[in-house]
Design a protein around this motif. Structure first.
Motif, PDB file in Angstrom:
ATOM      1  N   THR A 184       0.827  -1.210   0.000  1.00  0.00           N
ATOM      2  CA  THR A 184       0.000   0.000   0.000  1.00  0.00           C
ATOM      3  C   THR A 184       0.859   1.257   0.000  1.00  0.00           C
ATOM      4  O   THR A 184       0.474   2.258  -0.616  1.00  0.00           O
ATOM      5  N   LYS A 185       2.011   1.221   0.659  1.00  0.00           N
ATOM      6  CA  LYS A 185       2.903   2.382   0.603  1.00  0.00           C
ATOM      7  C   LYS A 185       3.401   2.604  -0.820  1.00  0.00           C
ATOM      8  O   LYS A 185       3.471   3.740  -1.305  1.00  0.00           O
ATOM      9  N   PHE A 186       3.732   1.514  -1.501  1.00  0.00           N
ATOM     10  CA  PHE A 186       4.200   1.629  -2.892  1.00  0.00           C
ATOM     11  C   PHE A 186       3.107   2.194  -3.787  1.00  0.00           C
ATOM     12  O   PHE A 186       3.350   3.092  -4.593  1.00  0.00           O
TER      13      PHE A 186
ATOM     14  N   GLU B 162       0.653   4.028  -2.879  1.00  0.00           N
ATOM     15  CA  GLU B 162       0.357   5.399  -2.503  1.00  0.00           C
ATOM     16  C   GLU B 162       1.381   6.362  -3.103  1.00  0.00           C
ATOM     17  O   GLU B 162       1.030   7.453  -3.536  1.00  0.00           O
ATOM     18  N   GLN B 163       2.641   5.934  -3.169  1.00  0.00           N
ATOM     19  CA  GLN B 163       3.671   6.821  -3.698  1.00  0.00           C
ATOM     20  C   GLN B 163       3.720   6.825  -5.209  1.00  0.00           C
ATOM     21  O   GLN B 163       4.439   7.622  -5.793  1.00  0.00           O
ATOM     22  N   ARG B 164       2.949   5.917  -5.862  1.00  0.00           N
ATOM     23  CA  ARG B 164       3.063   5.843  -7.301  1.00  0.00           C
ATOM     24  C   ARG B 164       2.279   6.936  -8.008  1.00  0.00           C
ATOM     25  O   ARG B 164       2.414   7.113  -9.202  1.00  0.00           O
ATOM     26  N   GLY B 165       1.448   7.668  -7.281  1.00  0.00           N
ATOM     27  CA  GLY B 165       0.876   8.865  -7.862  1.00  0.00           C
ATOM     28  C   GLY B 165      -0.568   8.757  -8.259  1.00  0.00           C
ATOM     29  O   GLY B 165      -1.278   7.829  -7.892  1.00  0.00           O
ATOM     30  N   GLU B 166      -1.005   9.717  -9.034  1.00  0.00           N
ATOM     31  CA  GLU B 166      -2.424   9.943  -9.249  1.00  0.00           C
ATOM     32  C   GLU B 166      -3.053   8.955 -10.216  1.00  0.00           C
ATOM     33  O   GLU B 166      -4.235   8.704 -10.156  1.00  0.00           O
TER      34      GLU B 166
ATOM     35  N   SER C 227      -2.779   5.759 -10.809  1.00  0.00           N
ATOM     36  CA  SER C 227      -2.648   4.315 -10.613  1.00  0.00           C
ATOM     37  C   SER C 227      -3.953   3.678 -10.173  1.00  0.00           C
ATOM     38  O   SER C 227      -3.949   2.529  -9.792  1.00  0.00           O
TER      39      SER C 227
ATOM     40  N   ALA D  84      -4.503   4.815   0.421  1.00  0.00           N
ATOM     41  CA  ALA D  84      -3.857   4.750  -0.897  1.00  0.00           C
ATOM     42  C   ALA D  84      -4.885   4.908  -2.010  1.00  0.00           C
ATOM     43  O   ALA D  84      -4.620   5.594  -3.009  1.00  0.00           O
TER      44      ALA D  84
ATOM     45  N   ARG E 170      -5.879   8.624  -2.208  1.00  0.00           N
ATOM     46  CA  ARG E 170      -4.832   9.466  -2.802  1.00  0.00           C
ATOM     47  C   ARG E 170      -4.606   9.144  -4.266  1.00  0.00           C
ATOM     48  O   ARG E 170      -4.029   9.952  -4.996  1.00  0.00           O
TER      49      ARG E 170
END
Lengths: 94, 101
Positions: free
Chosen positions: A79-81, A83-87, A89, B85, B88
């Protein structure tokens, strides 16, 4: 009592198949993560049931604890990955 | 045949089956997360509690309670992280992606 635990295991396996359907056919990737989380929670319960059925629960409970910790770390990493992959995804690419 | 074990496990199986129906039928990821995390916590509590009662007051009892505590740590944390997630990434609750008809 043993047959009762056997039927409980069969029902939990059927429930896991429903979650597997959601993992395969989830519209977004987050549905798949949720389905995997549900499957691993059922697998934790299933390992303790197998230990009860085999009369070796003191060993199988340790395996179940390790599986729970592994599932927690893995799901948080995924989930962290995501979340950081951007808008962009959110939607499925097929 | 311990009737308390049977009653607790059957109650827990009821919650697990209800959670799977919700996972199958609800429209988007937010409602599915609602179905999953609530019923998994309660079903895990009842099934693992029934197994702990079945094993009596021994070391296995406390080990199963430890697994139960880990399930209660794992389930809300993963549901919250997944929904954060999804939010966002641009998904919004209220409009489901799938149309059943």
């Amino acid at each position: 009592m043993s047959t009762f635990f056997f039927y409980v295991m069969v029902i939990i396996t059927a429930v896991m198949l429903v979650y597997l359907y959601r993992v395969v056919r989830g519209p977004t990737v987050f549905d798949r993560v949720l389905g995997l989380n549900g499957i691993s929670t059922k697998a934790i319960i299933l390992i303790v049931l197998i230990g009860t059925l085999f009369e070796r629960v003191d060993m199988f409970v340790d395996i179940s604890t390790g599986y729970a910790i592994l599932n927690l770390v893995g799901a948080l990493a995924i989930t962290k990955f995501l979340e950081q992959r951007g808008e962009t995804s959110g939607e499925e690419r097929s | 045949m311990n009737w308390l074990t049977v009653a607790l496990i059957v109650l827990g199986l009821f919650f697990l089956v209800v959670g799977s129906i919700g996972m199958l039928r609800l429209p988007d990821v937010f409602t599915r997360s609602h179905a999953l995390s609530l019923t998994d916590s309660l079903g895990g509590l009842f099934v693992l509690g029934g197994l702990a009662v079945h094993h009596g007051f021994s070391a296995s009892f406390f080990k199963i309670l430890l697994v139960l505590g880990l399930v209660y740590l794992l389930n809300p944390v993963v549901a919250h992280a997944t929904i954060r997630a999804a939010y966002r990434a641009g998904l919004r609750p209220g409009k489901g992606e799938q149309d059943d008809l």
